[in-house]
Write a protein that holds these residues in place. Structure first.
Motif, PDB file in Angstrom:
ATOM      1  N   GLU A  90      -9.238  16.696  -7.400  1.00 35.58           N
ATOM      2  CA  GLU A  90      -8.598  16.853  -6.098  1.00 35.58           C
ATOM      3  C   GLU A  90      -8.390  15.513  -5.404  1.00 35.58           C
ATOM      4  O   GLU A  90      -7.420  15.326  -4.657  1.00 35.58           O
ATOM      5  CB  GLU A  90      -9.455  17.756  -5.202  1.00 35.58           C
ATOM      6  CG  GLU A  90      -9.327  19.229  -5.502  1.00 35.58           C
ATOM      7  CD  GLU A  90     -10.210  20.061  -4.587  1.00 35.58           C
ATOM      8  OE1 GLU A  90      -9.870  21.231  -4.339  1.00 35.58           O
ATOM      9  OE2 GLU A  90     -11.241  19.541  -4.113  1.00 35.58           O
ATOM     10  N   LEU A  91      -9.302  14.588  -5.637  1.00 36.22           N
ATOM     11  CA  LEU A  91      -9.230  13.287  -4.978  1.00 36.22           C
ATOM     12  C   LEU A  91      -8.436  12.261  -5.779  1.00 36.22           C
ATOM     13  O   LEU A  91      -8.319  11.107  -5.361  1.00 36.22           O
ATOM     14  CB  LEU A  91     -10.644  12.746  -4.722  1.00 36.22           C
ATOM     15  CG  LEU A  91     -11.455  13.519  -3.687  1.00 36.22           C
ATOM     16  CD1 LEU A  91     -12.883  13.002  -3.642  1.00 36.22           C
ATOM     17  CD2 LEU A  91     -10.809  13.419  -2.314  1.00 36.22           C
ATOM     18  N   LEU A  92      -7.902  12.649  -6.934  1.00 33.43           N
ATOM     19  CA  LEU A  92      -7.127  11.709  -7.737  1.00 33.43           C
ATOM     20  C   LEU A  92      -5.951  11.114  -6.971  1.00 33.43           C
ATOM     21  O   LEU A  92      -5.713   9.901  -7.056  1.00 33.43           O
ATOM     22  CB  LEU A  92      -6.646  12.379  -9.022  1.00 33.43           C
ATOM     23  CG  LEU A  92      -5.829  11.511  -9.988  1.00 33.43           C
ATOM     24  CD1 LEU A  92      -6.652  10.317 -10.469  1.00 33.43           C
ATOM     25  CD2 LEU A  92      -5.344  12.336 -11.174  1.00 33.43           C
ATOM     26  N   PRO A  93      -5.181  11.905  -6.201  1.00 34.86           N
ATOM     27  CA  PRO A  93      -4.077  11.298  -5.445  1.00 34.86           C
ATOM     28  C   PRO A  93      -4.557  10.231  -4.460  1.00 34.86           C
ATOM     29  O   PRO A  93      -3.928   9.179  -4.325  1.00 34.86           O
ATOM     30  CB  PRO A  93      -3.454  12.492  -4.713  1.00 34.86           C
ATOM     31  CG  PRO A  93      -3.804  13.675  -5.543  1.00 34.86           C
ATOM     32  CD  PRO A  93      -5.177  13.374  -6.075  1.00 34.86           C
ATOM     33  N   ARG A  94      -5.663  10.504  -3.768  1.00 35.06           N
ATOM     34  CA  ARG A  94      -6.165   9.535  -2.796  1.00 35.06           C
ATOM     35  C   ARG A  94      -6.575   8.235  -3.474  1.00 35.06           C
ATOM     36  O   ARG A  94      -6.160   7.150  -3.067  1.00 35.06           O
ATOM     37  CB  ARG A  94      -7.360  10.145  -2.039  1.00 35.06           C
ATOM     38  CG  ARG A  94      -8.030   9.200  -1.054  1.00 35.06           C
ATOM     39  CD  ARG A  94      -7.077   8.761   0.023  1.00 35.06           C
ATOM     40  NE  ARG A  94      -7.718   7.859   0.973  1.00 35.06           N
ATOM     41  CZ  ARG A  94      -7.066   7.055   1.787  1.00 35.06           C
ATOM     42  NH1 ARG A  94      -5.730   7.035   1.764  1.00 35.06           N
ATOM     43  NH2 ARG A  94      -7.707   6.270   2.617  1.00 35.06           N
ATOM     44  N   VAL A  95      -7.367   8.341  -4.526  1.00 34.09           N
ATOM     45  CA  VAL A  95      -7.806   7.136  -5.232  1.00 34.09           C
ATOM     46  C   VAL A  95      -6.624   6.463  -5.927  1.00 34.09           C
ATOM     47  O   VAL A  95      -6.508   5.230  -5.931  1.00 34.09           O
ATOM     48  CB  VAL A  95      -8.912   7.487  -6.247  1.00 34.09           C
ATOM     49  CG1 VAL A  95      -9.260   6.282  -7.116  1.00 34.09           C
ATOM     50  CG2 VAL A  95     -10.158   7.982  -5.519  1.00 34.09           C
ATOM     51  N   GLY A  96      -5.738   7.264  -6.506  1.00 36.51           N
ATOM     52  CA  GLY A  96      -4.580   6.684  -7.179  1.00 36.51           C
ATOM     53  C   GLY A  96      -3.715   5.879  -6.238  1.00 36.51           C
ATOM     54  O   GLY A  96      -3.252   4.790  -6.582  1.00 36.51           O
ATOM     55  N   GLU A 148      -1.752   0.630  -4.208  1.00 38.02           N
ATOM     56  CA  GLU A 148      -1.591  -0.370  -3.148  1.00 38.02           C
ATOM     57  C   GLU A 148      -2.231  -1.687  -3.541  1.00 38.02           C
ATOM     58  O   GLU A 148      -1.662  -2.766  -3.312  1.00 38.02           O
ATOM     59  CB  GLU A 148      -2.217   0.162  -1.853  1.00 38.02           C
ATOM     60  CG  GLU A 148      -1.476   1.349  -1.236  1.00 38.02           C
ATOM     61  CD  GLU A 148      -2.252   1.979  -0.102  1.00 38.02           C
ATOM     62  OE1 GLU A 148      -3.346   1.456   0.245  1.00 38.02           O
ATOM     63  OE2 GLU A 148      -1.787   3.009   0.440  1.00 38.02           O
ATOM     64  N   GLN A 149      -3.393  -1.613  -4.140  1.00 35.20           N
ATOM     65  CA  GLN A 149      -4.066  -2.834  -4.558  1.00 35.20           C
ATOM     66  C   GLN A 149      -3.311  -3.533  -5.687  1.00 35.20           C
ATOM     67  O   GLN A 149      -3.323  -4.763  -5.775  1.00 35.20           O
ATOM     68  CB  GLN A 149      -5.496  -2.522  -4.985  1.00 35.20           C
ATOM     69  CG  GLN A 149      -6.387  -2.088  -3.834  1.00 35.20           C
ATOM     70  CD  GLN A 149      -7.854  -2.326  -4.127  1.00 35.20           C
ATOM     71  OE1 GLN A 149      -8.215  -2.892  -5.148  1.00 35.20           O
ATOM     72  NE2 GLN A 149      -8.705  -1.897  -3.217  1.00 35.20           N
ATOM     73  N   ALA A 153       6.180  -8.522  -7.547  1.00 41.42           N
ATOM     74  CA  ALA A 153       5.521  -7.209  -7.434  1.00 41.42           C
ATOM     75  C   ALA A 153       6.086  -6.361  -6.305  1.00 41.42           C
ATOM     76  O   ALA A 153       6.538  -5.228  -6.544  1.00 41.42           O
ATOM     77  CB  ALA A 153       4.013  -7.390  -7.291  1.00 41.42           C
ATOM     78  N   PRO A 154       6.088  -6.823  -5.061  1.00 42.57           N
ATOM     79  CA  PRO A 154       6.641  -5.968  -3.989  1.00 42.57           C
ATOM     80  C   PRO A 154       8.140  -5.789  -4.092  1.00 42.57           C
ATOM     81  O   PRO A 154       8.669  -4.738  -3.704  1.00 42.57           O
ATOM     82  CB  PRO A 154       6.248  -6.715  -2.711  1.00 42.57           C
ATOM     83  CG  PRO A 154       6.030  -8.124  -3.123  1.00 42.57           C
ATOM     84  CD  PRO A 154       5.498  -8.058  -4.514  1.00 42.57           C
ATOM     85  N   ALA A 155       8.856  -6.792  -4.636  1.00 51.12           N
ATOM     86  CA  ALA A 155      10.302  -6.657  -4.772  1.00 51.12           C
ATOM     87  C   ALA A 155      10.658  -5.521  -5.728  1.00 51.12           C
ATOM     88  O   ALA A 155      11.521  -4.686  -5.440  1.00 51.12           O
ATOM     89  CB  ALA A 155      10.908  -7.970  -5.256  1.00 51.12           C
TER      90      ALA A 155
END
Length: 478
Positions: free
Chosen positions: A194-200, A205-206, A299-301
């Motif tokens: 259930e928490l996979l989306p949050r951690v993913g 982001e990192q 990376a951000p581009a």
């Protein structure tokens, strides 16, 4: 089977019946069978009881596997939980070393193969299926030998504590990507993830903050049509696949740090792109109308581009030049000269797919020894220097097999359509007078002759060649 090139869409085209990929197998010299002495050795080791005294009993953990539908060589099982401040990842990896006798017949054959090769009409496995799809696979409701990683994360998703040890585990469910995606969308995901989306999301982001250069493009595949034939398909990568991959990447980064701190191991490395290459890609993007500020790193581009747009698609394809020079770096006395992976933005080691990739078995053994404060076993440390060459060779074969199978399916799908016209997107123009184009329906990537082509351009092309024997497809500007 994933192809080297990846493009957006969702188009299928059925290839004519009665075709197989035996010619590819012959040309590549792929083995048809596993040696009998190695098969006999597997049966012996599988029959032996596991040494439970040296393993933690973690069979109470409700681990689950998440893989493509129908997969049987299940390397990983995961559990994501909250802790008082942050998250806890329990990640079980199949312990292949429990079944492979160092220097034995199976060990020798696995070293020769290097990795599992995936063809549309059947795999060429690294290990016999008795091991890779049965005794060693983390199948549901079966007690299995595993290398169990426990990684505690802070609220931002950064690791604060890492532990790895041998264990006995039992997966409680075999899940597939599409089913997990539906479950998450319908708010009925399996409790273990259930928490996979949050951690993913935190890890994604990192990744951008680290400068990870990632190309989020769908995979071009050859797959069965269910009736004895084949079809070409483009499958966008599901977001749950990205989140699941982040757990594996996290584990590989933790493994690399352990190796670097101890001065022994083998890393997967990709050098940072040359600044001139980055500048050239930025100029090309701006010429295509894709805004890329001079002070913005890749990376951000790239993370902000939608590859469904033709001009963005061309930029994504061109960005593959940023990730050249991939290899393996083994070391045994101090830190290596090369330790970074530009695609990840950190040091990284393969440890999460030992059923399918040779180097992971050795990487896991190094980490187990480091975590326990003991010397790396001789059988593992003495082989490290040979792994870069062995894995590099098998990577080249795997890439050649993928390209050949895709090329064969493309030629089959267009064999009776020479002279027809198709809308296309220009992907590359390496020499100014000819280029490479992407045709969406059927999903084809091939050469195109013609003057004045520019990357990202929308053109109409005429099929000039579709040779099934040479696996050759070529278009010309209509």
């Amino acid at each position: 089977m994933a192809a080297a090139e990846r493009f957006p869409g969702g188009v299928d085209v059925v290839v004519q019946l009665g075709q197989d990929f035996s010619a590819v197998r012959r040309e590549m010299g792929l083995p048809a069978d596993y040696p009998t002495d190695a098969l006999a050795e597997v049966e012996q080791t599988v029959a032996e009881p596991l040494p439970t005294g040296t393993r933690v009993d973690a069979t109470d953990l409700p681990l689950v596997t998440v893989d493509p539908p129908g997969a049987k060589d299940l390397d990983q099982a995961v559990l994501v939980r909250r802790r008082r401040r942050g998250y806890r990842i329990d990640y079980a990896i199949a312990d292949v070393a429990a079944f492979v006798r160092p220097g034995g017949a199976l060990d020798r054959e696995a070293r020769r193969r290097g990795q599992t090769l995936y063809l549309p009409d059947g795999n060429v496995p690294l290990h016999p299926t008795r091991l890779s799809e049965d005794a060693g696979s983390l199948l549901p409701d079966q007690v299995r030998a595993a290398v169990l990683w426990r990684i505690d994360l802070d609220p931002d998703g950064s690791p604060v504590r890492v532990d790895v040890r041998r264990a006995l585990v039992r997966s409680v469910a075999r899940l597939d990507y599409e089913g997990v995606q539906r479950g998450l969308e319908q708010d009925c995901a399996h409790p273990s993830i259930e928490l996979l989306p949050r951690v993913g999301r935190l890890r994604r982001e990192q990744a951008v903050q680290r400068g990870a250069i990632e190309l989020g493009l769908p995979e071009q595949q050859v797959e069965s049509d269910g009736s004895g034939g084949w079809r070409l398909a483009l499958r966008p990568r599901l977001v749950v696949e990205e989140w699941n991959a982040e757990i594996s990447l996290l584990t590989g980064m933790c493994a690399a740090e352990m190796m670097l701190e101890s001065g022994i191991g083998v890393l997967r490395t990709v050098p940072d792109p040359d600044p001139e290459v980055v500048s050239g890609l930025r100029r090309s993007a701006n010429q295509l109308g894709v805004h890329w500020p001079a002070d913005q790193p890749p990376a951000p581009a790239l993370a902000g581009l939608d590859p469904a747009r033709p001009e963005a698609l061309a930029v994504h394809v061109a960005a593959t030049r940023l990730l050249r020079g991939a290899g393996y770096t083994a070391f045994g006395e101090g830190a290596p000269a090369k330790s970074g992976h530009a695609g990840i933005g950190a040091s990284y080691a393969h440890v999460t797919a030992p059923l399918r990739r040779l180097v992971d078995r050795y990487g896991a053994e190094v980490c187990l020894a480091v975590a326990a404060g003991r010397e790396v076993p001789d059988w593992a440390s003495s082989a490290l220097a040979e792994l870069p060459s062995a894995m590099g060779g098998s990577d080249r074969v795997a890439a050649q097999v993928e390209r050949a199978c895709i090329a064969q399916a493309q030629a089959w799908s267009l064999a009776d359509r020479v002279g027809e016209e198709f809308p296309a997107t220009v992907l590359r123009v390496p020499n100014g007078v000819a280029g490479e184009v992407f045709v969406a329906d059927p999903p084809i990537i091939a050469r195109c002759a013609g003057d004045g082509l520019t990357e990202g351009q929308q053109v109409r092309v005429r099929l000039a060649t579709a040779d099934t024997h040479r696996r050759d497809v070529e278009f010309e500007v209509a």
